[in-house]
Design a protein around this motif. Structure first.
Motif, short mmCIF file in Angstrom:
data_model
loop_
_atom_site.label_atom_id
_atom_site.label_comp_id
_atom_site.label_asym_id
_atom_site.label_seq_id
_atom_site.Cartn_x
_atom_site.Cartn_y
_atom_site.Cartn_z
N ILE A 116 -61.74 -51.01 11.20
CA ILE A 116 -62.60 -51.91 11.51
C ILE A 116 -63.58 -51.77 12.81
CG2 ILE A 116 -62.15 -53.74 13.41
CD1 ILE A 116 -59.41 -53.84 12.71
N LYS A 117 -65.04 -50.81 12.67
CA LYS A 117 -66.33 -50.52 13.55
C LYS A 117 -66.77 -51.93 13.82
CE LYS A 117 -66.12 -46.65 10.40
NZ LYS A 117 -66.65 -46.15 9.25
N LYS A 118 -67.34 -51.46 14.82
CA LYS A 118 -68.16 -52.47 15.69
C LYS A 118 -67.73 -53.53 16.68
CE LYS A 118 -72.60 -50.34 13.11
NZ LYS A 118 -73.49 -50.04 12.63
N VAL A 119 -66.74 -53.49 16.55
CA VAL A 119 -66.20 -55.08 17.17
C VAL A 119 -65.86 -54.12 18.28
CG1 VAL A 119 -65.98 -56.08 14.99
CG2 VAL A 119 -63.80 -54.28 16.26
N SER A 120 -65.35 -56.26 19.57
CA SER A 120 -65.13 -54.99 20.95
C SER A 120 -63.58 -54.51 20.52
CB SER A 120 -64.82 -56.57 21.78
OG SER A 120 -64.04 -57.57 20.79
N LYS A 121 -63.08 -54.69 21.66
CA LYS A 121 -61.06 -53.35 21.27
C LYS A 121 -60.46 -55.33 21.27
CE LYS A 121 -57.89 -51.52 23.96
NZ LYS A 121 -57.45 -50.85 25.55
N LEU A 122 -60.56 -55.95 21.85
CA LEU A 122 -60.16 -57.16 21.43
C LEU A 122 -60.21 -57.87 20.35
CD1 LEU A 122 -57.77 -59.62 22.65
CD2 LEU A 122 -59.92 -60.94 23.49
N VAL A 123 -60.97 -58.14 19.42
CA VAL A 123 -61.19 -57.71 18.33
C VAL A 123 -60.38 -57.28 17.44
CG1 VAL A 123 -62.62 -58.64 16.61
CG2 VAL A 123 -63.44 -59.11 18.31
#
Length: 330
Positions: free
Chosen positions: A31-38
Motif C-alpha cells: 500500500i503506497k501513497k496513502v496516510s498511515k490510518l488508511v
C-alpha cells in the motif's frame, strides 16, 4: 458406491490456520501513497476478509462434499442412521451452515466498521472483536465438528456396494461366515475364533462366464427382536433387506460357535420369514461334524441343504453352482 466426507479441522486448529494466513497476507499487502490510518485500515480489513474466507471455504467444503443423506440409496441412508444417527448428522451439518452464515455477516459488519474508523486504535479494536467473535462461533459448534469428525471416520469404513448380483451370508455369530466369504471369493477378512469378529459389512467377489458376483459377509445375528438388536446386528439386517438377491444362511451344528441348533434354527426361520428372497441353507464345518449328526439335523430341519467346510475349501464349488442355478445362470 463409496461414501466419503472431507477432512475436518478442529476449531482451534482452524482458527490458528486462518489467523496465520491472515497475518501473512496482510504483511505482504503493498500500500503506497496513502496516510498511515488508511494503510492500517486496509491491512486490518484484509485480515478480516482473509480469516472469513479461510474459515468459510473450509466449512463450506464440509457441507458441499458431505453426502446428502436424503439423496442416498436406502441401504446407505439406513446404514448412516444405524451407525451415526441421521438426526444428529443433519443437526451437526446445520450447525456448520449456521456458523458460515454468522461469519459472513460479521465479515461485512466489521469490514465496514474498519473502513469507516477515524482512529487507529478503533481499527485495531474492531479487528480484535471480529477475531474474538469468530473464535467464539467456532467453539460454539465444537461438539458438532467433533461429531462430524467421528462420523467421517465411521463412514469411511462403509462398504463400497456395487450394482452387481449380490449374495448375502447370514447366520449366528462365529459359524464361519467370514471364512466362507474368503473361500468363495478370495477376500481376506479378519477371522478369529470368537463371536462378532465381523463388526461391519465385508465384501468379496467371484466371476462366472465373465460376469461378476458380489458376496456380502454380515455381522452375526442373535435371536432377539429387531428393535433390541445392537448397531452391529442391525447392519446385517440392512444388508439382508436392501442388498440380498440370495441369502446364504450358515449353520454350525457342531455348536462350537456357542449357539445351540435350536437357537440357530430360530434365527433361520426369522430370516426366511422377514425377507422376500431365496434362502440357501448350508451346514458348515462338515469336516469336523459326525455324519450321524448331519442326518439327525436333516430330519429335524425337514428340508434340503448343502454341506461344506469353508476352512478346508470343501463343497465351495457346489455352493457356487447352487447360487448360479438359483440366479438363472446355469
Amino acid at each position: 458406491m463409496k461414501l466419503d466426507m472431507p477432512f475436518i479441522l478442529n476449531p482451534d486448529k482452524l482458527i490458528d490456520v486462518a489467523f496465520r494466513k491472515a497475518s501473512k497476507e496482510a504483511s505482504s499487502l503493498s500500500i503506497k501513497k496513502v496516510s498511515k490510518l488508511v494503510r492500517i485500515r486496509k491491512k486490518e480489513e484484509k485480515k478480516i476478509k482473509s480469516v472469513s474466507s479461510t474459515i468459510k471455504k473450509h466449512l463450506n467444503k464440509v457441507i458441499s462434499r458431505t453426502p446428502k443423506v436424503d439423496e442416498l440409496p436406502p441401504f446407505y441412508r439406513e446404514l448412516i442412521n444405524v451407525v451415526v444417527g441421521i438426526d444428529r448428522f443433519k443437526k451437526s451439518l446445520g450447525a456448520i451452515k449456521w456458523a458460515v452464515s454468522k461469519i459472513r455477516y460479521l465479515e461485512r459488519y466489521y469490514s465496514y466498521k474498519v473502513r469507516t474508523s477515524r482512529e487507529e486504535k478503533e481499527v485495531y479494536r474492531y479487528r480484535r472483536e471480529f477475531y474474538g467473535r469468530v473464535s467464539s462461533i467456532l467453539r460454539q459448534i465444537e461438539d458438532e465438528i467433533l461429531f462430524l469428525k467421528e462420523a467421517r471416520r465411521k463412514i469411511s469404513k462403509f462398504p463400497d456396494i456395487k450394482d452387481l448380483p449380490t449374495i448375502v451370508i447370514a447366520g449366528a455369530p462365529n459359524v464361519g461366515k467370514s471364512t466362507l466369504l474368503r473361500a468363495l471369493t478370495g477376500a481376506k477378512p479378519k477371522i478369529e475364533s470368537y463371536p462378532f469378529t465381523t463388526k461391519r459389512i465385508l465384501l468379496g467377489y467371484f466371476e462366472h462366464n465373465h460376469r461378476k458376483y458380489q458376496v456380502v459377509d454380515t455381522p452375526g445375528l442373535l435371536d432377539r427382536a429387531i428393535e433390541k438388536r445392537n448397531p452391529v446386528e442391525r447392519q446385517a439386517i440392512l444388508a439382508l433387506r436392501y442388498l440380498a438377491q440370495i441369502i446364504i444362511f450358515l449353520f454350525d451344528i457342531t455348536e462350537i460357535c456357542g449357539y445351540p441348533i435350536d437357537y440357530q434354527l430360530r434365527i433361520f426361520n426369522e430370516v426366511s420369514s422377514l425377507f422376500n428372497v431365496e434362502v440357501l441353507p448350508i451346514v458348515n464345518k462338515a469336516d469336523i461334524t459326525e455324519k450321524k449328526k448331519i442326518e439327525e439335523f436333516r430330519i429335524k430341519f425337514g428340508r434340503n441343504f448343502l454341506t461344506c467346510s469353508a476352512l478346508q475349501r470343501e463343497g465351495i464349488e457346489d455352493i457356487k453352482r447352487e447360487i448360479l442355478k438359483k440366479m438363472g445362470e446355469l
